[in-house]
Design a protein around this motif. Structure first.
Motif, mmCIF file in Angstrom:
data_model
loop_
_atom_site.group_PDB
_atom_site.id
_atom_site.type_symbol
_atom_site.label_atom_id
_atom_site.label_comp_id
_atom_site.label_asym_id
_atom_site.label_seq_id
_atom_site.Cartn_x
_atom_site.Cartn_y
_atom_site.Cartn_z
ATOM 1 N N ALA A 283 -22.061 -4.816 63.617
ATOM 2 C CA ALA A 283 -23.133 -4.625 62.514
ATOM 3 C C ALA A 283 -23.981 -3.490 62.544
ATOM 4 N N LYS B 154 -24.777 -0.895 59.562
ATOM 5 C CA LYS B 154 -25.865 -0.420 58.987
ATOM 6 C C LYS B 154 -26.475 0.962 59.221
ATOM 7 N N ASN C 210 -23.907 -7.648 57.129
ATOM 8 C CA ASN C 210 -24.588 -8.808 57.282
ATOM 9 C C ASN C 210 -23.557 -9.918 57.726
ATOM 10 N N TYR D 193 -23.641 -9.385 61.504
ATOM 11 C CA TYR D 193 -24.693 -9.897 61.983
ATOM 12 C C TYR D 193 -24.795 -11.538 62.172
ATOM 13 N N GLN D 194 -24.200 -12.167 61.089
ATOM 14 C CA GLN D 194 -23.906 -13.640 61.003
ATOM 15 C C GLN D 194 -22.850 -14.092 62.308
ATOM 16 N N SER E 44 -30.770 -8.898 59.890
ATOM 17 C CA SER E 44 -30.071 -9.207 58.643
ATOM 18 C C SER E 44 -31.141 -10.260 57.828
ATOM 19 N N HIS F 132 -32.126 -13.276 58.515
ATOM 20 C CA HIS F 132 -31.592 -14.458 58.607
ATOM 21 C C HIS F 132 -32.636 -15.641 58.534
#
Length: 632
Positions: free
Chosen positions: A230, A234, A259, A262-263, A513, A515
């Motif tokens: 990630a 980025k 993302n 990151y998820q 992210s 989140h």
């Protein structure tokens, strides 16, 4: 019953500690037929797996980055990675920046040697006469090892050739050449292998110990891998490169992919956090002193922290020892080792720690009344310095992890007060710094280094690299008992994955992210600080998460890759010299007190870091036909 336990333990010792045995390593299976024969018995499978685990590219006590070697048991093992970052300086040598662009052939060879061996294992598993549970477990172990192997390659080279099946060389070498996959494809393959491992590995091993990967170790690897991928996506534009490798996607990942990675990190981390199997070691200390000892003891003896340790590598004598105590003890506690005190935590690193009275902020060491922490010009008699009766008083109120990681001037270690003094200020206001001399004031003899003989102090004298030149000595991982003054006699285990890292991976992924798990991530961040004795919660911000990574994961060989994946090296550390803190005995006052000088490290040249060094040079591209990485 006792004899059964001894047999089980002996097998584990063979598998995870003494796997470096020459007999095992010299009998490397080279084809499928030999492998089937070897793996047909439980003993053979133990031997084969021991070989694979021994080769696993864990950056531990035996990791020698300047040679690209894992499990290196020669003189210079395990202690160099922090010197490429802002964590530490070497007491003698100027070793900054040597990691980048050097010894690429070794990295490459070691990685693909292990991949060939694990592909051998995968090729014969379907034909082994074993039950389904054992077959699945073997597949899980093989996937974990292959994921870790490719992770070691992709984080150094970007996209690499993905060899997923056993290659058989006959006459035509062209037939076994495999082109580089894109960097994204390579990271995705590592994550898919993590999933195979997760789906096949057991939740626990029969002995309850963690030297063999479980489902949770595979989740931990996925958490780390996904966060790294990630970050590449980025922050690619922070250090953009150009050339054929970039045009073909062999290095770099589109920002739009960040993302998703990151998820993946968040979900893998949450699986561990929600499992109920792990927690921080002694998470609610009564006071900072207790917090410092709780933190320190976990690394001297990880067996004391089974609730935090997810996966470790075992060390034992006879078999596999390391040399941290030989090289890194302060001079006064070296137990006869000839060149101790080599790794000196830097002032840059120490400045990152918080003070309890100023939560949520780095608290640089203030040495003068004006509070200027950006003056590194050495002693200036026109400045008004803060004075202290004991040299450790200047650090009072600092985060407990500093006391558990670093030997501070004047503190007690292994029953001795560690004397770290760089000089004195004479009554005539002349400073004598890093010169070996003495002076008599009011009938008392004072010495620049704090003692009349080199055995009485641990700082600043240029003597075979024995003394710290940063003002700090090293503590984390070291033994509180005397270790024989010989190479590779230390036996504490290396923690490769622990719960604290998972919480920090999770918090960083949530912040980066945006989140919706903000509350959970803030709790994860602050639970780590509570374990360090903090009582005031701080907000979930990127700055707070990254500072916690510096101090919580200090010297665990994570800082180098954090700087790499976030593309920070070439900006924040380029053309810089690390800083040091020099305690001076001020003889202008009676009785004498200590003052401190912030200064550039002696015998250091500025480090360089070019954007191309985020990827290593690929060896032998002329023969392999591979596309070289940018600008090499």
């Amino acid at each position: 019953m006792k004899s059964i336990k001894i047999i089980i333990y002996s097998i584990l010792v063979l598998l995870f500690i003494t796997a470096c045995s020459d007999d095992i390593l010299d009998k490397r299976p080279m084809d499928k037929l030999d492998s089937e024969a070897l793996l047909s018995s439980p003993e053979g499978r133990v031997s084969f797996l021991a070989n694979l685990y021994y080769q696993l590219p864990i950056e531990d006590f035996l990791f020698r980055p300047q040679g690209g070697e894992f499990n290196f048991r020669g003189n210079n093992n395990g202690k160099y990675l922090p010197y490429s970052t802002d964590e530490a300086v070497h007491s003698e040598a100027n070793v900054a920046g040597f990691l980048h662009g050097q010894n690429e052939l070794k990295w490459w060879e070691e990685g693909y040697k292990l991949i060939r061996d694990v592909n051998l294992l995968i090729s014969v598993i379907p034909d082994l006469t074993i039950n389904e549970e054992e077959r699945n477990t073997l597949m899980g172990e093989a996937a974990f090892i292959r994921a870790y192997s490719y992770y070691g390659l992709v984080k150094r080279y970007g996209g690499v050739p993905l060899i997923k099946e056993l290659q058989i060389f006959e006459d035509d070498i062209e037939s076994i050449k495999v082109p580089r996959s894109t960097e994204k494809e390579t990271w995705d393959f590592v994550l898919s292998e993590c999933d195979v491992a997760i789906n096949n590995l057991p939740e626990d091993w029969y002995d309850g110990y963690n030297r063999r990967p479980t489902k949770w170790a595979a989740y931990a690897l996925k958490s780390r891998v996904a966060l790294h991928a990630a970050s590449i996506a980025k922050f690619w534009n922070e250090a953009p490169l150009s050339g054929p490798a970039v045009d073909q996607g062999l290095v770099g990942i589109q920002a739009s992919e960040a993302n998703g990675y990151y998820q993946a990190c968040i979900l893998a981390s949450q699986a561990i956090m929600n499992s109920g199997k792990f927690s921080l070691h002694k998470p609610t200390p009564a006071n900072p002193q207790e917090a410092a000892e709780n933190y320190r003891e976990m690394f001297e003896d990880p067996a004391l922290a089974p609730e935090e340790v997810i996966f470790l590598k075992g060390f034992s004598i006879p078999g596999l020892g390391h040399a941290y105590d030989f090289w890194l003890q302060p001079n006064q506690t070296s137990n006869g080792a000839p060149h101790p005190g080599r790794m000196n935590p830097s002032l840059d690193f120490v400045d990152c720690y918080e003070s309890y009275n100023n939560p949520g902020q780095s608290s640089p060491i203030v040495t003068t009344v004006d509070g200027d922490v950006n003056n590194y010009n050495g002693f200036d008699k026109t400045r008004t310095y803060l004075r202290f009766n004991n040299p450790y008083e200047i650090f009072e109120g600092k985060d407990a992890r500093l006391w558990g990681t670093v030997v501070l001037p004047g503190t007690v270690w292994k029953g001795k007060t560690i004397v770290i003094q760089g000089g004195y200020v004479k009554p005539d206001e002349t400073a004598r710094i890093e010169v070996d001399e003495s002076i008599v004031v009011n009938g008392t003899t004072y010495y620049t280094f704090g003692g009349s003989d080199y055995t009485e102090y641990s700082g600043f004298k240029v003597l075979g690299g024995r003394m710290t030149k940063s003002g700090f000595s090293f503590k984390k991982f070291l033994s509180t008992i005397d270790v024989p003054p010989e190479l590779n006699q230390s036996t504490n285990d290396w923690i490769e994955f622990r719960y604290g890292e998972i919480l920090l991976n999770f918090a960083e992924a949530v912040v980066e992210s945006n989140h919706n798990a903000q509350t959970e991530a803030a709790q994860a961040l602050n639970s780590i600080r509570h374990r360090a004795g903090h009582t005031v919660d701080i907000p979930l911000t990127l700055e707070n998460v990254l500072r916690e990574r510096v101090v919580e994961l200090a010297f665990e060989n994570k800082r180098n890759w954090d700087l790499n994946r976030r593309r920070i090296y070439h900006k924040d550390l380029h053309n810089t010299v690390r800083k040091v803190l020099i305690p001076l005995l001020d003889l202008r006052v009676d009785p004498p007190q200590y003052i401190f000088v912030r200064r550039n490290a002696a015998r250091e040249r500025a480090r360089t870091y070019l954007p191309k060094e985020y990827y290593r040079y690929i060896p032998d591209v002329g023969a392999s036909g591979l596309v070289q990485n940018p600008e090499w």
